[in-house]
Write an enzyme that holds these catalytic residues in place. Structure first.
Site, PDB file in Angstrom:
ATOM      1  N   ILE A 313       0.916  -1.153   0.000  1.00  0.00           N
ATOM      2  CA  ILE A 313       0.000   0.000   0.000  1.00  0.00           C
ATOM      3  C   ILE A 313       0.951   1.197   0.000  1.00  0.00           C
ATOM      4  CG2 ILE A 313      -1.767   1.303   1.236  1.00  0.00           C
ATOM      5  CD1 ILE A 313      -2.854  -1.267   2.356  1.00  0.00           C
ATOM      6  N   PRO A 314       1.161   1.780  -1.185  1.00  0.00           N
ATOM      7  CA  PRO A 314       2.328   2.661  -1.371  1.00  0.00           C
ATOM      8  C   PRO A 314       2.192   4.068  -0.804  1.00  0.00           C
ATOM      9  CG  PRO A 314       1.103   2.486  -3.410  1.00  0.00           C
ATOM     10  CD  PRO A 314       0.364   1.641  -2.416  1.00  0.00           C
ATOM     11  N   CYS A 315       2.176   4.189   0.511  1.00  0.00           N
ATOM     12  CA  CYS A 315       2.063   5.518   1.113  1.00  0.00           C
ATOM     13  C   CYS A 315       3.321   6.350   0.837  1.00  0.00           C
ATOM     14  CB  CYS A 315       1.772   5.414   2.608  1.00  0.00           C
ATOM     15  SG  CYS A 315       2.924   4.390   3.508  1.00  0.00           S
ATOM     16  N   HIS A 316       4.404   5.676   0.390  1.00  0.00           N
ATOM     17  CA  HIS A 316       5.623   6.434   0.064  1.00  0.00           C
ATOM     18  C   HIS A 316       5.455   7.280  -1.201  1.00  0.00           C
ATOM     19  CE1 HIS A 316       5.989   2.605  -2.172  1.00  0.00           C
ATOM     20  NE2 HIS A 316       6.630   3.307  -3.072  1.00  0.00           N
ATOM     21  N   ARG A 317       4.367   7.029  -1.970  1.00  0.00           N
ATOM     22  CA  ARG A 317       4.169   7.794  -3.207  1.00  0.00           C
ATOM     23  C   ARG A 317       3.455   9.123  -2.971  1.00  0.00           C
ATOM     24  NH1 ARG A 317       2.479   2.305  -6.359  1.00  0.00           N
ATOM     25  NH2 ARG A 317       4.539   1.350  -6.246  1.00  0.00           N
TER      26      ARG A 317
END
Ligand SMILES: [Zn+2]
Length: 346
Positions: A313-317
């Protein structure tokens, strides 16, 4: 705290391209600004020009770039070659209590074995052995074996002794009915990650040094009314192989069922995150719009921070409106690394 072997020992291992030191240290070469694995086939630097690190992360934060020859950022998919025979022995004799002299007799350096477990699993070798004994018993009980039989097979003289050890290590009694979350640690180029799965899917993926991790585990246990056990699970193998492909730049989309209990707003925010493609960034404000309320920037940021499944779940994006890389539970250096990795492998 991970302690490295002495510089002399590491420099010798470097000259010998000794594969037993794979994963133990990373070497930075001051004159070129590049860091390598111990076994790199490139010409070896002079002693005065090297600097040793315990992880690729440390080498990166000290400004070094990864070597193109030995590719130190590539994940270790399997255990190091030297350790494989020992792991097989442990598996075939799960009730054996290994002594240092026995390890030495078989040609394993006890201190190297200890270092490996401390570094990769974050626990001592003895704790690892205890854990795998309990895990073996747990899997058998799950398959229908009686608790008494398991206790006997694990070399316990009394059922109560076994039950107590089991409970100490897992927090629940053997034979407990209900949902179980299996947790384990997996190595990645950015440091070990804690992974948690149920038979339904992945429920936790987090860097082990993240401060929130204890809280996250408690929330999960409560939300899922589950107990936890450290051990093996087919889903863990699948996820670690997909992650490994991601870190090698070969995978852009994950194909794993996720278990993400949360509030309606959290669910919405996490769904919106999953829709952001590999290598693309969005601002908190844009995300708030997607979730349905442009004013909910803060709430979106909070729900992002409460994400329990890093990377997938790409919260780094999500970045600041001005393009700044801010606020990442796993550390800003990791967020930077992940975004750079994705831009370069698009
Ligand atoms: Zn190299």
């Amino acid at each position: 705290m991970i302690t490295l072997p002495s510089s002399d020992e590491m420099y010798k291992a470097l000259l010998d391209k000794n594969s037993q030191y794979e994963g133990v240290f990373i070497v930075g070469v001051k004159t070129t600004g590049i860091f390598c694995r111990p076994t790199c086939s490139a010409r070896k630097p002079k002693y005065k020009n090297v600097e040793f690190f315990s992880s690729t992360k440390d080498a990166l934060t000290n400004g070094y770039r990864a070597c193109k020859v030995c590719r130190p950022m590539k994940t270790y998919q399997s255990n190091p070659e030297w350790l494989t025979p020992l792991l097989k022995l442990i598996e075939s004799q799960p009730d054996k209590k290994w002594k240092d002299y026995e390890l030495a007799q078989l040609g394993f350096s006890p201190s190297r074995v200890r270092r490996y477990f401390k570094k990769t699993h974050g626990i001592t070798f003895q704790a690892y052995l205890r854990m795998s004994r309990i895990n073996t018993a747990f899997l058998k009980i799950k398959e229908g074996q009686t608790v008494t039989r398991s206790a006997f097979e694990q070399g316990y003289n009394s059922l109560s002794g076994f039950s107590e050890t089991f409970k100490n290590m897992t927090g629940f009694s053997p034979g407990t009915e209900g949902q179980i979350i299996t947790i384990n640690r997996i190595p990645t180029p950015l440091g070990p990650m804690m992974i948690g799965v149920t038979d339904e899917g992945l429920c936790l993926l987090e860097f082990t040094d993240r401060k929130m991790i204890e809280t996250q585990l408690d929330v999960l246990k409560r939300r899922m009314k589950s107990e936890m056990i450290t051990g093996k699970h087919v889903m863990i193998d699948e996820i670690s192989s997909q992650l490994s492909e991601y870190f090698e730049g070969k995978r852009k989309v994950f194909d794993i069922p996720l278990v993400v209990p949360g509030t309606e707003f959290q669910q919405k925010t996490w769904d919106a995150l999953i829709k952001i493609p590999f290598g693309v960034t969005r601002s908190y404000k844009q995300q708030a719009g997607v979730v349905g309320n442009v004013k909910a920037v803060r709430a979106v940021a909070r729900a992002n921070g409460e994400n329990r499944i890093s990377i997938i779940i790409p919260c780094h994006r999500i970045i600041g409106s001005d393009g700044s890389i801010v606020g990442y539970g796993g550390g800003v250096h990791r967020k930077q690394w992940l975004l750079k990795h994705e831009f370069e492998n698009q």
